[in-house]
Motif scaffolding. Structure first.
Motif, PDB file in Angstrom:
ATOM      1  N   THR A  23       0.153  46.076   4.999  1.00  0.00           N
ATOM      2  CA  THR A  23       0.408  44.632   4.959  1.00  0.00           C
ATOM      3  C   THR A  23       1.856  44.320   4.620  1.00  0.00           C
ATOM      4  O   THR A  23       2.474  43.466   5.229  1.00  0.00           O
ATOM      5  CB  THR A  23      -0.492  43.964   3.897  1.00  0.00           C
ATOM      6  N   ASN A  24       2.379  45.023   3.613  1.00  0.00           N
ATOM      7  CA  ASN A  24       3.738  44.716   3.161  1.00  0.00           C
ATOM      8  C   ASN A  24       4.607  45.959   3.104  1.00  0.00           C
ATOM      9  O   ASN A  24       4.134  47.033   2.715  1.00  0.00           O
ATOM     10  CB  ASN A  24       3.681  44.103   1.760  1.00  0.00           C
ATOM     11  N   THR A  25       5.858  45.771   3.486  1.00  0.00           N
ATOM     12  CA  THR A  25       6.837  46.848   3.357  1.00  0.00           C
ATOM     13  C   THR A  25       7.785  46.474   2.227  1.00  0.00           C
ATOM     14  O   THR A  25       8.303  45.357   2.197  1.00  0.00           O
ATOM     15  CB  THR A  25       7.636  47.008   4.668  1.00  0.00           C
ATOM     16  N   GLY A 170      -4.023  46.253   2.095  1.00  0.00           N
ATOM     17  CA  GLY A 170      -4.557  45.431   3.166  1.00  0.00           C
ATOM     18  C   GLY A 170      -5.510  46.241   4.033  1.00  0.00           C
ATOM     19  O   GLY A 170      -6.676  45.899   4.192  1.00  0.00           O
ATOM     20  N   GLY A 171      -5.016  47.349   4.574  1.00  0.00           N
ATOM     21  CA  GLY A 171      -5.825  48.160   5.482  1.00  0.00           C
ATOM     22  C   GLY A 171      -6.577  49.293   4.815  1.00  0.00           C
ATOM     23  O   GLY A 171      -7.601  49.740   5.329  1.00  0.00           O
ATOM     24  N   THR A 172      -6.061  49.795   3.704  1.00  0.00           N
ATOM     25  CA  THR A 172      -6.726  50.949   3.084  1.00  0.00           C
ATOM     26  C   THR A 172      -6.872  50.781   1.569  1.00  0.00           C
ATOM     27  O   THR A 172      -6.056  50.126   0.928  1.00  0.00           O
ATOM     28  CB  THR A 172      -5.910  52.256   3.303  1.00  0.00           C
ATOM     29  N   ILE A 220      -7.952  31.537   1.951  1.00  0.00           N
ATOM     30  CA  ILE A 220      -9.223  31.228   1.278  1.00  0.00           C
ATOM     31  C   ILE A 220      -9.551  32.328   0.273  1.00  0.00           C
ATOM     32  O   ILE A 220      -9.927  32.075  -0.869  1.00  0.00           O
ATOM     33  CB  ILE A 220     -10.368  31.082   2.321  1.00  0.00           C
ATOM     34  N   LYS A 221      -9.356  33.591   0.726  1.00  0.00           N
ATOM     35  CA  LYS A 221      -9.658  34.725  -0.165  1.00  0.00           C
ATOM     36  C   LYS A 221      -8.806  34.663  -1.436  1.00  0.00           C
ATOM     37  O   LYS A 221      -9.322  34.812  -2.543  1.00  0.00           O
ATOM     38  CB  LYS A 221      -9.384  36.036   0.590  1.00  0.00           C
ATOM     39  N   ILE A 222      -7.507  34.437  -1.245  1.00  0.00           N
ATOM     40  CA  ILE A 222      -6.603  34.434  -2.402  1.00  0.00           C
ATOM     41  C   ILE A 222      -6.908  33.259  -3.340  1.00  0.00           C
ATOM     42  O   ILE A 222      -6.907  33.399  -4.550  1.00  0.00           O
ATOM     43  CB  ILE A 222      -5.126  34.438  -1.928  1.00  0.00           C
ATOM     44  N   GLY A 297      -2.119  47.437  -6.043  1.00  0.00           N
ATOM     45  CA  GLY A 297      -2.227  46.962  -4.664  1.00  0.00           C
ATOM     46  C   GLY A 297      -2.629  45.492  -4.679  1.00  0.00           C
ATOM     47  O   GLY A 297      -3.238  45.004  -5.641  1.00  0.00           O
ATOM     48  N   GLY A 298      -2.289  44.771  -3.610  1.00  0.00           N
ATOM     49  CA  GLY A 298      -2.559  43.331  -3.551  1.00  0.00           C
ATOM     50  C   GLY A 298      -4.023  42.992  -3.751  1.00  0.00           C
ATOM     51  O   GLY A 298      -4.365  41.997  -4.415  1.00  0.00           O
ATOM     52  N   GLY A 299      -4.918  43.806  -3.192  1.00  0.00           N
ATOM     53  CA  GLY A 299      -6.350  43.528  -3.266  1.00  0.00           C
ATOM     54  C   GLY A 299      -6.914  43.627  -4.672  1.00  0.00           C
ATOM     55  O   GLY A 299      -7.991  43.088  -4.956  1.00  0.00           O
ATOM     56  N   SER A 300      -6.188  44.284  -5.579  1.00  0.00           N
ATOM     57  CA  SER A 300      -6.692  44.424  -6.946  1.00  0.00           C
ATOM     58  C   SER A 300      -6.609  43.093  -7.696  1.00  0.00           C
ATOM     59  O   SER A 300      -7.108  42.975  -8.801  1.00  0.00           O
ATOM     60  CB  SER A 300      -5.889  45.491  -7.699  1.00  0.00           C
ATOM     61  N   GLN A 301      -5.945  42.091  -7.047  1.00  0.00           N
ATOM     62  CA  GLN A 301      -5.796  40.792  -7.724  1.00  0.00           C
ATOM     63  C   GLN A 301      -6.965  39.849  -7.503  1.00  0.00           C
ATOM     64  O   GLN A 301      -6.957  38.726  -7.996  1.00  0.00           O
ATOM     65  CB  GLN A 301      -4.505  40.121  -7.248  1.00  0.00           C
ATOM     66  N   ILE A 302      -7.971  40.299  -6.758  1.00  0.00           N
ATOM     67  CA  ILE A 302      -9.174  39.476  -6.617  1.00  0.00           C
ATOM     68  C   ILE A 302      -9.725  39.202  -8.016  1.00  0.00           C
ATOM     69  O   ILE A 302      -9.928  40.135  -8.801  1.00  0.00           O
ATOM     70  CB  ILE A 302     -10.241  40.245  -5.789  1.00  0.00           C
ATOM     71  N   ALA A 303      -9.955  37.936  -8.310  1.00  0.00           N
ATOM     72  CA  ALA A 303     -10.389  37.566  -9.664  1.00  0.00           C
ATOM     73  C   ALA A 303     -11.674  38.294 -10.047  1.00  0.00           C
ATOM     74  O   ALA A 303     -12.609  38.393  -9.244  1.00  0.00           O
ATOM     75  CB  ALA A 303     -10.593  36.054  -9.726  1.00  0.00           C
TER      76      ALA A 303
HETATM   77  P1  ADP Z   1      -0.563  47.408   1.694  1.00  0.00           P
HETATM   78  O1  ADP Z   1      -0.134  48.408   0.672  1.00  0.00           O
HETATM   79  O2  ADP Z   1      -1.684  47.878   2.549  1.00  0.00           O
HETATM   80  O3  ADP Z   1       0.595  46.858   2.473  1.00  0.00           O
HETATM   81  P2  ADP Z   1      -0.668  45.389  -0.377  1.00  0.00           P
HETATM   82  O4  ADP Z   1      -0.790  46.194  -1.611  1.00  0.00           O
HETATM   83  O5  ADP Z   1       0.652  44.767  -0.098  1.00  0.00           O
HETATM   84  O6  ADP Z   1      -1.190  46.185   0.894  1.00  0.00           O
HETATM   85  O7  ADP Z   1      -1.808  44.250  -0.474  1.00  0.00           O
HETATM   86  C1  ADP Z   1      -2.040  43.400   0.593  1.00  0.00           C
HETATM   87  C2  ADP Z   1      -3.432  42.813   0.468  1.00  0.00           C
HETATM   88  O8  ADP Z   1      -3.559  42.163  -0.791  1.00  0.00           O
HETATM   89  C3  ADP Z   1      -3.708  41.773   1.532  1.00  0.00           C
HETATM   90  O9  ADP Z   1      -5.018  41.966   2.040  1.00  0.00           O
HETATM   91  C4  ADP Z   1      -3.608  40.469   0.762  1.00  0.00           C
HETATM   92  O10 ADP Z   1      -4.432  39.465   1.319  1.00  0.00           O
HETATM   93  C5  ADP Z   1      -4.126  40.899  -0.588  1.00  0.00           C
HETATM   94  N1  ADP Z   1      -3.688  40.012  -1.682  1.00  0.00           N
HETATM   95  C6  ADP Z   1      -2.425  39.650  -2.010  1.00  0.00           C
HETATM   96  N2  ADP Z   1      -2.423  38.821  -3.072  1.00  0.00           N
HETATM   97  C7  ADP Z   1      -3.724  38.637  -3.417  1.00  0.00           C
HETATM   98  C8  ADP Z   1      -4.405  37.867  -4.433  1.00  0.00           C
HETATM   99  N3  ADP Z   1      -3.735  37.125  -5.306  1.00  0.00           N
HETATM  100  N4  ADP Z   1      -5.747  37.938  -4.481  1.00  0.00           N
HETATM  101  C9  ADP Z   1      -6.427  38.698  -3.607  1.00  0.00           C
HETATM  102  N5  ADP Z   1      -5.875  39.440  -2.638  1.00  0.00           N
HETATM  103  C10 ADP Z   1      -4.532  39.409  -2.529  1.00  0.00           C
END
Ligand code: ADP
Ligand code: MG
Length: 351
Positions: A23-25, A170-172, A220-222, A297-303
């Motif tokens: 998802t992010n670089t 995002g993907g893994t 919506i997810k965030i 990782g970004g997904g760990s921020q899901i409440a």
């Molecule tokens: P990757 O390492 O695969 O590039 P990241 O660690 O950057 O991924 O995380 C990206 C994922 O985290 C995306 O699916 C994004 O929607 C999700 N994400 C980012 N911020 C939040 C948040 N606050 N709550 C839930 N998911 C989030």
């Protein structure tokens, strides 16, 4: 001779840590910190492959391009799905870092440390390495993302002690137990944040007959997503297309329904984690119980995800500070620590 050359290089060059995420670089410049944090997205002309935009401007084009333009996520599922696009993206970002430092074009060729998903094949590793070289790197070291993340969040990876890190991108999603600078057991699954977005899209289609775009589903997810019921309800109005008549339609989404929609995805992640714990040697388990599970990782921020995992594993769980930059910070620390780098790298190479 080599060391003289190295010191000369050090004067003009800028070593880089790179997290090539699905998802992010992120790119960190040694001595400067994280300088690039951009979506891993590329827009180009379909036929000529001419690059039109990279990162945020390219992401804004998703779902809005005319026929002749394509917007791609070159690493979508955690592998290099499109080599040319990956290389173009790396070249673009390395060029940006370069310019921002006011360096002469062409002269400096950086040493780079890149985090790659632990599940990638030899061929994919070569592809990442080649992408780094063709993007201008002089030397490229690849290290597995969970190891980079563990180092990034400050775990003492060289200790003879079990440490559990879960990186939900995002993907893994990568789950790894580390001890003595190595990965002891691991799981890499292709289920993470993107899959939650897809679950929200599927839910909106079934329940509201509404076709949502990926960016809206992510929003919506965030905003509303959670892993467990939390006190207080939030709502969000999202716009999509009515599947019945094809016209625009707005629907109000609620926390409870979003939680239900993403629950199966979260369940898969938690099940893989508990499954991995069952395979883990008991000595390591007792270390992990003492230290706790680290999420990043970004997904760990899901409440509430940390609470859910703590309940299911009966272990303390904490979410890393700035969880999205754990991998790149680990790569950065390795630039300063050649001894550890030599121990944890999976491949290294000179151009
Ligand atoms: P990757 O390492 O695969 O590039 P990241 O660690 O950057 O991924 O995380 C990206 C994922 O985290 C995306 O699916 C994004 O929607 C999700 N994400 C980012 N911020 C939040 C948040 N606050 N709550 C839930 N998911 C989030
Ligand atoms: Mg990542």
């Amino acid at each position: 001779m080599t060391s003289l050359l190295d010191s000369l290089f050090a004067l003009v060059t800028y070593d880089l840590g790179i997290d090539l995420g699905t998802t992010n670089t992120l790119i960190l410049v040694k001595g400067k910190g994280v300088m690039i944090r951009e979506p891993s997205v590329v827009a180009r002309r379909k036929k000529s492959k001419e690059l039109l935009a990279v990162g945020t401007p390219a992401k804004k084009m998703i779902g809005k391009t005319p026929q002749l333009i394509e917007v791609i996520r070159p690493l979508r599922d955690g592998v290099i799905a499109d080599f040319d696009a990956t290389e173009a993206m790396l070249r673009h970002y390395i060029g940006e870092v370069h310019q921002s430092r006011g360096l002469l074009p062409k002269i400096p060729k950086p040493k780079v440390v890149v985090g790659i998903p632990s599940g990638v094949t030899e061929v994919e590793r070569r592809a990442v390495q080649d992408a780094c070289f063709s993007a201008g790197a002089r030397q490229a070291f690849l290290i597995e993302e969970p190891m980079a993340a563990a180092i990034g969040v400050g775990l003492p990876v060289a200790n003879p002690e079990g440490m559990l890190i879960v990186d939900i991108g995002g993907g893994t999603t990568e789950i790894a137990i580390i001890s003595l600078s190595g990965i002891v057991v691991e799981r890499c699954l292709r289920v993470a944040g993107d899959e939650m977005d897809q679950a929200i899209i599927a839910f909106a289609r079934l329940k509201h007959s509404l076709l949502l775009g990926e960016a809206t589903a992510e929003e919506i997810k965030i905003n509303l997503g959670s892993a467990i019921p939390l006190g207080g309800k939030k709502q969000m109005v999202a716009r999509g297309r009515d599947l019945g008549n094809g016209l625009p339609k707005s629907i109000k989404f609620e926390t409870d329904e979003v939680r239900e929609a993403i629950a199966p995805v979260i369940r898969q992640i938690v099940d893989q984690l508990t499954g991995l714990l069952e395979e883990t040697p008991p000595e390591l388990i007792s270390d992990i119980v003492a230290r706790g599970v680290t999420l990043c990782g970004g997904g760990s921020q899901i409440a509430g995800l940390d609470k859910l995992i703590a309940e299911e594993t009966k272990m303390p769980v904490w979410v890393a500070d700035d969880p999205l930059s754990a991998v790149v910070r680990g790569c950065g620390k390795l630039l300063d620590n050649p001894l550890l780098l030599a121990r944890v790298r999976v491949t290294s190479g000179l151009k």
